[in-house]
Design a protein around this motif. Structure first.
Motif, mmCIF file in Angstrom:
data_model
loop_
_atom_site.group_PDB
_atom_site.id
_atom_site.type_symbol
_atom_site.label_atom_id
_atom_site.label_comp_id
_atom_site.label_asym_id
_atom_site.label_seq_id
_atom_site.Cartn_x
_atom_site.Cartn_y
_atom_site.Cartn_z
ATOM 1 N N TYR A 165 8.871 2.023 -6.708
ATOM 2 C CA TYR A 165 9.778 1.834 -8.011
ATOM 3 C C TYR A 165 9.401 3.183 -8.897
ATOM 4 C CZ TYR A 165 13.010 -0.393 -11.224
ATOM 5 O OH TYR A 165 14.069 -0.539 -12.140
ATOM 6 N N ARG A 168 11.211 6.138 -7.574
ATOM 7 C CA ARG A 168 12.834 5.906 -7.716
ATOM 8 C C ARG A 168 13.243 6.252 -9.092
ATOM 9 N NH1 ARG A 168 13.785 0.142 -6.178
ATOM 10 N NH2 ARG A 168 15.872 0.307 -6.793
ATOM 11 N N LEU A 179 17.505 -0.388 -1.423
ATOM 12 C CA LEU A 179 16.110 -0.189 -1.979
ATOM 13 C C LEU A 179 16.123 -1.409 -3.279
ATOM 14 C CD1 LEU A 179 16.071 3.810 -2.613
ATOM 15 C CD2 LEU A 179 15.064 2.167 -0.860
ATOM 16 N N ILE A 180 17.097 -1.793 -3.794
ATOM 17 C CA ILE A 180 17.104 -2.690 -4.821
ATOM 18 C C ILE A 180 16.816 -4.229 -4.205
ATOM 19 C CG2 ILE A 180 18.170 -4.101 -6.481
ATOM 20 C CD1 ILE A 180 19.922 -1.664 -7.396
ATOM 21 N N SER A 183 13.150 -4.323 -2.878
ATOM 22 C CA SER A 183 12.389 -4.456 -3.815
ATOM 23 C C SER A 183 12.207 -5.612 -4.398
ATOM 24 C CB SER A 183 12.796 -3.406 -5.092
ATOM 25 O OG SER A 183 11.923 -3.527 -6.339
ATOM 26 N N ILE A 184 13.199 -6.378 -4.537
ATOM 27 C CA ILE A 184 13.361 -7.893 -5.258
ATOM 28 C C ILE A 184 12.908 -8.748 -4.072
ATOM 29 C CG2 ILE A 184 14.761 -9.590 -5.931
ATOM 30 C CD1 ILE A 184 16.581 -7.564 -7.519
ATOM 31 N N LYS A 187 9.021 -9.020 -3.141
ATOM 32 C CA LYS A 187 8.120 -9.556 -4.084
ATOM 33 C C LYS A 187 8.448 -11.156 -4.136
ATOM 34 C CE LYS A 187 9.782 -6.520 -7.060
ATOM 35 N NZ LYS A 187 10.195 -5.645 -8.226
ATOM 36 N N PHE A 207 22.438 -3.613 -13.244
ATOM 37 C CA PHE A 207 22.351 -2.842 -12.156
ATOM 38 C C PHE A 207 23.791 -2.603 -11.618
ATOM 39 C CE2 PHE A 207 17.678 -3.457 -12.299
ATOM 40 C CZ PHE A 207 17.272 -2.177 -12.197
#
Ligand code: URA
Ligand code: CA
Length: 433
Positions: A165, A168, A179-180, A183-184, A187, A207
């Motif tokens: 992150y 980026r 990528l979003i 990433s979410i 987690k 976003f």
């Protein structure tokens, strides 16, 4: 395997294998692959995109780059909820006790706010004494007894995401759907969720700026959920104006208490019912969305949800008396009204700019290291579609600084008053894979 070959493969639009993706994430996390090679790969992904299988592999590799929380000692289906970013988004404070009060297991790890978006941990810490650092054993015991606890996320959760992150952020590759999504979802999976409800926001400050992009992000995340064996539902919601009326930590705790007492803003309450009923169904506490909504409505109207919030505050060391006396939380030195400069109808309340104004008052932090002021923020007196008269208060500013002319100017620029206005649609779509 050589990193340069993998960059070339992605640059030319070919799909990376599971093994290649695992190699990249393992060796980036441990420092073997340098930032400049990952930067090139990120830009290649930005332009060439990834298949659902690649995005799922990337998500699982990032999820397993650090601690993966084991929530198996807890009874029931553990359902997590996540928003892709909002201003004045008070939903977690309301949803956690609300769905727990009808039997959903809520073992939630939340984050802090950054930039103009707030974080649930900061809001909870506005309650005097509230502890967000709790040992794993205590956390498990609390959730087994009370069904709910909200704590800070472990330091070593998805370390690859932290590195990616940050990279980026400085290589213009934040706004990439694969990528979003990875990433979410990484987690959520690392935090132990069995099922996930996502709130994908659309608006100037979000976003995703339009419904097509939001639908693609939502579909990408529900597909990852399916491939990774986590039932996932995505609600696409509007964030062109802030959710509810309060922006700022103590103000949002008061708003959550009001909502749990049945006196909350309509849009915020609706959002909680929509997200909450999906959580209740995923947790097998109701067979249909309609039945789930009825359960939640009954829990809210009977005071059961409010009592659950009190229990959660008590368990985590907070001052429970704020629930009966929320005014105790409103300690800002200066309370100022912002008068409308003309008659008309409010047609714009830019969420991102109002979020920035609240941050400048001290409610949020520009960098991770900054401290925040829980007492300050904004309380909207008008929402889009409301009529306003010249001189009437558009919103109330809670400040600990007296000199705030530049912030007031910014707020005026974020609001438009016109002859007519269309109220935004709150829920644009619900994506179930
Ligand atoms: N939120 C995240 O956690 N990651 C992103 O990439 C975007 C929003
Ligand atoms: Ca709010």
């Amino acid at each position: 395997m050589r990193m340069v070959d993998l960059i070339e493969k992605k640059r030319d639009g070919k799909a990376l294998s599971t093994k290649e993706i695992n190699y990249i994430i393992t060796n980036y996390t441990n420092g073997e692959i340098p930032d400049y090679q990952i930067s090139a790969l990120l830009m290649a992904i930005f332009y060439q995109d990834m298949t659902d299988q690649e995005i799922t592999d990337l998500t699982l590799a990032i999820a397993h780059s650090g601690d993966v929380i084991d929530l198996s000692p807890l009874d029931g289906v553990k359902v997590d909820k996540h928003s892709t970013g909002g201003v004045g988004d008070t939903t977690t404070l309301i949803l956690a006790p609300l769905v727990a009060s009808v039997g959903v297991t809520v073992a939630k790890m939340s984050g802090r706010g950054l930039g103009y978006t707030g974080g649930t941990l900061d809001k909870l810490e506005a309650i005097p004494g509230f502890q967000i650092e709790i040992s794993d054993e205590e956390f498990i015991r609390m959730v087994n007894e009370s069904k709910v606890a909200v704590i800070g996320q472990s330091g070593n959760l998805a370390p690859a995401d932290k590195k990616l992150y940050a990279l980026r952020d400085v290589t213009a590759t934040v706004n990439s759907i694969p990528l979003i999504a990875s990433s979410i979802m990484s987690k959520k999976i690392a935090a132990g969720a069995d099922a996930i409800v996502l709130d994908v926001t659309i608006g100037d400050g979000a976003f995703m700026k339009n419904i097509e992009d939001a639908r693609r992000l939502a579909k990408t995340m529900t597909s990852i959920g399916k491939l990774a064996n986590r039932q996932t539902v995505a609600v696409i919601s509007d964030m062109s104006e802030p959710l509810g009326k309060a922006i700022g930590n103590s103000l949002e705790v008061v708003e959550a208490i009001d909502t749990l007492k049945g006196n909350g803003p309509e849009d915020l309450l609706e959002m909680c019912y929509v997200l909450g009923s999906q959580m209740v169904v995923l947790a097998n506490q109701a067979a249909t969305i309609e039945a789930a909504r009825d359960l939640l409505k009954e829990a809210l109207e009977s005071g059961k949800a409010l009592n659950k919030f009190k229990e959660m505050i008590q368990n985590q060391g907070g001052d429970v008396s704020v629930v009966d006396h929320p005014d105790k939380l409103l300690t800002a030195k200066y309370v100022m009204e912002l008068p409308a400069k003309e008659n008309g109808i409010v047609s714009k309340l830019a969420a991102n700019e109002l979020g920035i104004a609240a941050m400048m008052l001290g409610a949020g932090r520009k960098t991770k290291e900054e401290s925040i002021d829980h007492a300050v923020g904004l309380k909207l007196n008008k929402k889009i579609g409301d009529a306003v008269k010249k001189g009437e208060s558009l919103l109330t500013i809670y400040s600990n600084k007296k000199e705030i002319a530049s912030i007031q100017e910014l707020i005026y620029q974020s609001i438009r008053i016109s002859d007519l206005a269309e109220e935004p649609t709150l829920i644009h779509d619900i994506i179930i894979e």
